[in-house]
Design a protein around this motif. Sequence first.
Motif, PDB file in Angstrom:
ATOM      1  N   LEU A   1      -3.708  -0.237   9.590  1.00 24.14           N
ATOM      2  CA  LEU A   1      -2.760   0.554   8.781  1.00 24.14           C
ATOM      3  C   LEU A   1      -1.831   1.401   9.635  1.00 24.14           C
ATOM      4  O   LEU A   1      -0.897   2.017   9.127  1.00 24.14           O
ATOM      5  CB  LEU A   1      -3.522   1.472   7.826  1.00 24.14           C
TER       6      LEU A   1
ATOM      7  N   PRO B   1      -8.988  -1.060  -4.096  1.00 23.36           N
ATOM      8  CA  PRO B   1      -9.440  -1.470  -2.766  1.00 23.36           C
ATOM      9  C   PRO B   1     -10.193  -0.351  -2.046  1.00 23.36           C
ATOM     10  O   PRO B   1      -9.795   0.816  -2.102  1.00 23.36           O
ATOM     11  CB  PRO B   1      -8.135  -1.820  -2.046  1.00 23.36           C
TER      12      PRO B   1
ATOM     13  N   ARG C   1     -12.296   0.873   1.583  1.00 18.74           N
ATOM     14  CA  ARG C   1     -12.550   0.649   3.006  1.00 18.74           C
ATOM     15  C   ARG C   1     -13.773   1.487   3.393  1.00 18.74           C
ATOM     16  O   ARG C   1     -13.710   2.716   3.391  1.00 18.74           O
ATOM     17  CB  ARG C   1     -11.322   1.081   3.816  1.00 18.74           C
TER      18      ARG C   1
ATOM     19  N   LEU D   1       0.833  -1.201   0.000  1.00 15.08           N
ATOM     20  CA  LEU D   1       0.000   0.000   0.000  1.00 15.08           C
ATOM     21  C   LEU D   1       0.871   1.257   0.000  1.00 15.08           C
ATOM     22  O   LEU D   1       1.765   1.395   0.831  1.00 15.08           O
ATOM     23  CB  LEU D   1      -0.921  -0.011   1.232  1.00 15.08           C
TER      24      LEU D   1
ATOM     25  N   LEU E   1      -5.553   2.621  -1.517  1.00 16.32           N
ATOM     26  CA  LEU E   1      -6.738   2.276  -0.737  1.00 16.32           C
ATOM     27  C   LEU E   1      -7.603   3.521  -0.696  1.00 16.32           C
ATOM     28  O   LEU E   1      -7.104   4.623  -0.448  1.00 16.32           O
ATOM     29  CB  LEU E   1      -6.357   1.871   0.688  1.00 16.32           C
ATOM     30  N   TYR E   2      -8.885   3.338  -0.951  1.00 16.76           N
ATOM     31  CA  TYR E   2      -9.800   4.467  -0.861  1.00 16.76           C
ATOM     32  C   TYR E   2     -10.739   4.255   0.313  1.00 16.76           C
ATOM     33  O   TYR E   2     -11.220   3.145   0.545  1.00 16.76           O
ATOM     34  CB  TYR E   2     -10.600   4.632  -2.162  1.00 16.76           C
ATOM     35  N   VAL E   3     -10.984   5.333   1.057  1.00 18.17           N
ATOM     36  CA  VAL E   3     -11.796   5.266   2.274  1.00 18.17           C
ATOM     37  C   VAL E   3     -12.995   6.198   2.089  1.00 18.17           C
ATOM     38  O   VAL E   3     -12.815   7.394   1.863  1.00 18.17           O
ATOM     39  CB  VAL E   3     -10.964   5.715   3.500  1.00 18.17           C
TER      40      VAL E   3
ATOM     41  N   ILE F   1      -3.284   6.437   0.286  1.00 12.68           N
ATOM     42  CA  ILE F   1      -4.629   6.336   0.862  1.00 12.68           C
ATOM     43  C   ILE F   1      -5.408   7.584   0.460  1.00 12.68           C
ATOM     44  O   ILE F   1      -5.006   8.710   0.768  1.00 12.68           O
ATOM     45  CB  ILE F   1      -4.597   6.213   2.394  1.00 12.68           C
TER      46      ILE F   1
ATOM     47  N   ASP G   1      -3.763  -1.506  -7.131  1.00 18.59           N
ATOM     48  CA  ASP G   1      -3.723  -2.255  -5.867  1.00 18.59           C
ATOM     49  C   ASP G   1      -2.718  -1.647  -4.873  1.00 18.59           C
ATOM     50  O   ASP G   1      -2.542  -2.174  -3.776  1.00 18.59           O
ATOM     51  CB  ASP G   1      -3.459  -3.747  -6.102  1.00 18.59           C
TER      52      ASP G   1
ATOM     53  N   LEU H   1      -9.415   1.753  10.479  1.00 18.02           N
ATOM     54  CA  LEU H   1      -8.115   1.765   9.804  1.00 18.02           C
ATOM     55  C   LEU H   1      -6.974   1.329  10.718  1.00 18.02           C
ATOM     56  O   LEU H   1      -5.798   1.579  10.414  1.00 18.02           O
ATOM     57  CB  LEU H   1      -7.835   3.191   9.261  1.00 18.02           C
TER      58      LEU H   1
END
Length: 236
Positions: free
Chosen positions: A235, A218, A220, A2, A197-199, A5, A194, A232
């Motif tokens: 992480l 991905p 979250r 990762l 990461l998206y939140v 973010i 990959d 999270l």
Amino acid sequence: MLKVIGFDLDGTLTQHRTPLPPASRELLDRLRRRYRVLIVGAGNCPRILRQIENYPIDVIGNYGMQYCRYDPEAGLHRQVFDLQIPPDRESVTARISRLRREHGYTEYAGDGVEFHSSGCVTFPLLGTKADIRDKLAFDPDRKKRLAFYAEVCALFPEFTVFVGGSSSFDLAPLPYNKYYALDRLCQDEGYRHDEILYVGDDYGHGGNDEAVYVSDIPFRPVSDYTRVTSFLLDLL
Ligand SMILES: [Mg+2]
């Protein structure tokens, strides 16, 4: 693996149009030590930067039409690009009038359509000057808007349509949406999907995070911004 973010803002890190609470700031402070962290917002960059009180991270605005990078040496944000795609206002206005007639929204306060300089359009069902209490009470479960969401999408094929805010539809010119914004970031800056990461919180049908949620990037989900850190922990 990762590296990046990306965060939605409203409903994920804070309440709608509200500054970052201390817990969200602390979360971002900690994540920034290990990852590249940025905001991917639906609103424009100046508005997001005001809301986050110029917190020192990069901001993608207007679903990828705007990009501001934080320059740590200068201690300020610099605009990288700011795209504008003017719509056919007459045609958009006529289509919105038609939807108002067909679905009984002919009474509204202020303007019945809002054009933004980016080319994004807001269709506020109750009007631009509606009382905030009326707006909040209007459609909390989104059922009223989802009832004819497919029809709005079909009528505006040159836009992506979102069930936005409390009582409106938000339209962003194609191909802009948060997935497109992140894909472009990957292409421009050499990340794989990959490695991101998206939140976000708004991943249901018509939500402004849905395009990422249904993609190969991905995702979250955050169901409560006041507990965003708890989603999270792995992480940190
Ligand atoms: Mg949100």
